[in-house]
Design an enzyme around this catalytic site. Sequence first.
Site, mmCIF file in Angstrom:
data_model
loop_
_atom_site.group_PDB
_atom_site.id
_atom_site.type_symbol
_atom_site.label_atom_id
_atom_site.label_comp_id
_atom_site.label_asym_id
_atom_site.label_seq_id
_atom_site.Cartn_x
_atom_site.Cartn_y
_atom_site.Cartn_z
ATOM 1 N N SER A 1 0.806 -1.223 0.000
ATOM 2 C CA SER A 1 0.000 0.000 0.000
ATOM 3 C C SER A 1 0.839 1.272 0.000
ATOM 4 O O SER A 1 0.298 2.358 0.107
ATOM 5 C CB SER A 1 -0.923 -0.006 1.226
ATOM 6 O OG SER A 1 -0.166 -0.255 2.373
ATOM 7 N N THR B 1 -1.851 3.163 4.284
ATOM 8 C CA THR B 1 -1.062 4.392 4.183
ATOM 9 C C THR B 1 -0.127 4.582 5.384
ATOM 10 O O THR B 1 -0.531 4.348 6.518
ATOM 11 C CB THR B 1 -2.053 5.568 4.183
ATOM 12 O OG1 THR B 1 -2.919 5.386 3.074
ATOM 13 C CG2 THR B 1 -1.370 6.897 4.136
ATOM 14 N N THR C 1 1.444 6.939 0.187
ATOM 15 C CA THR C 1 0.537 5.818 -0.089
ATOM 16 C C THR C 1 0.472 5.501 -1.566
ATOM 17 O O THR C 1 0.751 6.372 -2.413
ATOM 18 C CB THR C 1 -0.888 6.160 0.409
ATOM 19 O OG1 THR C 1 -1.694 4.992 0.382
ATOM 20 C CG2 THR C 1 -1.546 7.223 -0.441
ATOM 21 N N ARG D 1 -7.632 8.422 -9.705
ATOM 22 C CA ARG D 1 -8.187 8.665 -8.362
ATOM 23 C C ARG D 1 -7.078 9.138 -7.411
ATOM 24 O O ARG D 1 -5.986 8.589 -7.361
ATOM 25 C CB ARG D 1 -8.807 7.365 -7.832
ATOM 26 C CG ARG D 1 -9.430 7.470 -6.432
ATOM 27 C CD ARG D 1 -8.475 7.060 -5.339
ATOM 28 N NE ARG D 1 -9.130 6.958 -4.034
ATOM 29 C CZ ARG D 1 -8.486 6.793 -2.892
ATOM 30 N NH1 ARG D 1 -7.171 6.722 -2.873
ATOM 31 N NH2 ARG D 1 -9.134 6.714 -1.751
ATOM 32 N N VAL D 2 -7.391 10.162 -6.628
ATOM 33 C CA VAL D 2 -6.486 10.652 -5.593
ATOM 34 C C VAL D 2 -7.240 10.582 -4.266
ATOM 35 O O VAL D 2 -8.412 10.969 -4.197
ATOM 36 C CB VAL D 2 -6.047 12.102 -5.894
ATOM 37 C CG1 VAL D 2 -5.300 12.706 -4.719
ATOM 38 C CG2 VAL D 2 -5.169 12.131 -7.148
ATOM 39 N N GLY D 3 -6.580 10.084 -3.247
ATOM 40 C CA GLY D 3 -7.213 9.988 -1.933
ATOM 41 C C GLY D 3 -6.853 11.165 -1.046
ATOM 42 O O GLY D 3 -6.511 12.256 -1.522
ATOM 43 N N ASP D 4 -6.939 10.937 0.238
ATOM 44 C CA ASP D 4 -6.706 12.000 1.216
ATOM 45 C C ASP D 4 -5.227 12.265 1.501
ATOM 46 O O ASP D 4 -4.848 13.358 1.914
ATOM 47 C CB ASP D 4 -7.353 11.602 2.557
ATOM 48 C CG ASP D 4 -6.741 10.311 3.103
ATOM 49 O OD1 ASP D 4 -6.610 9.338 2.331
ATOM 50 O OD2 ASP D 4 -6.380 10.275 4.293
ATOM 51 N N THR E 1 -5.188 7.396 8.019
ATOM 52 C CA THR E 1 -5.098 6.221 7.169
ATOM 53 C C THR E 1 -6.510 5.674 6.990
ATOM 54 O O THR E 1 -7.396 5.971 7.783
ATOM 55 C CB THR E 1 -4.149 5.162 7.777
ATOM 56 O OG1 THR E 1 -4.061 4.041 6.912
ATOM 57 C CG2 THR E 1 -4.619 4.684 9.140
ATOM 58 N N GLY E 2 -6.697 4.884 5.950
ATOM 59 C CA GLY E 2 -8.028 4.337 5.704
ATOM 60 C C GLY E 2 -8.628 4.918 4.442
ATOM 61 O O GLY E 2 -7.913 5.425 3.577
ATOM 62 N N GLY F 1 -9.775 7.142 1.938
ATOM 63 C CA GLY F 1 -9.489 8.558 1.740
ATOM 64 C C GLY F 1 -10.705 9.412 1.438
ATOM 65 O O GLY F 1 -10.767 10.584 1.845
HETATM 66 N N1 GLY Z 1 -5.756 6.762 2.743
HETATM 67 C C1 GLY Z 1 -5.288 6.369 1.501
HETATM 68 C C2 GLY Z 1 -6.203 6.572 0.398
HETATM 69 O O1 GLY Z 1 -7.409 6.492 0.554
HETATM 70 O O2 GLY Z 1 -5.737 6.800 -0.695
#
Ligand code: GLY
Length: 310
Positions: free
Chosen positions: A68, A170, A188, A198-201, A221-222, A224
């Site tokens: 990850s 992450t 991450t 796609r982009v997360g948090d 983490t988790g 996003g």
């Molecule tokens: N926390 C990582 C993501 O959702 O990309």
Amino acid sequence: LIACTDSEKKTVIVAEDPSDKKYPVVIATWDVKESTAAAWQSLKEGKSALQAVIDGCAVEEANADGQSVGVGGLPDRDGRVTLDACVMNEHGDYGAVLCMENIMHPIAVAKMVMEDTPHVILAGVGAEQFAVSQGFKRENLLTEASKSGWEAWKKTAEYKPIINIENHDTIGMLAMDKNGVISGGCTTSGLAFKMAGRVGDSAIIGAGLFVDNEVGACTATGLGEEVLKTVGSYLVVELMRQGKSPQEACKEAVMRIVNKSKNYKDFQVAYIAMNKKGETGAYSIHDGFVATVYRDGKNTTEVPESYNSL
Ligand code: GLY
């Protein structure tokens, strides 16, 4: 902490009461003792909190077994490993790369975006080109194990976040040096088998990471999408500013998600935080999340409280 005013009675200065000090300290998401040890070693060598975070996160980025983060990260649904990372320092400076391919250490590139460009975020091909211009090598980040995981996923190709994926999602890390200076970083490969682009948090300021050197810092983490919708890390820091402990602030931010998302049982979110005294805290939706804390020469895995036992 002791508050006072300067000679012109303008600025509130926060002085330290030495008996309150709980630093230097490093805290990271998940059981990543080698990473926190590397960060601690950097602090011991007198490096900055920012460099300690980068050195710590680099250990996991280079670990091909971690699926990850960095090399070996699970790819998007088209088979591409795309990485997000960011850093924030004690001055509130921020740098990030989003959806970057072929570069093993996105967190180091994020620092260069912060320090060596007029921008704060570079994405995609531009981020990769910038990294190469700074001397980073292009490498294939898709390992055989991650490729097999992707090929197995393609048989059903359903969208399904995996809670506590391999107990290791992450990597978010916060460090405070011996002078009480805080910095943070987050790195991450994002949600496994995500849509392309796609982009997360993790690399978004206020969501996956926020540092305010006068108050504290938080990283997430988790899933996003849920952290982004609640601007989670910024929320945790603001709650600490209002007087909550790191643990209370993390809990309240998790509860915002639980109370707004009907399907919270299907995904994990966890926060870790530290305040200006160096006190740390964490909270997650589900059991299974752990944090690693390096303090007083001891590298420990901590099991924070969670809202919902699986
Ligand atoms: N926390 C990582 C993501 O959702 O990309």
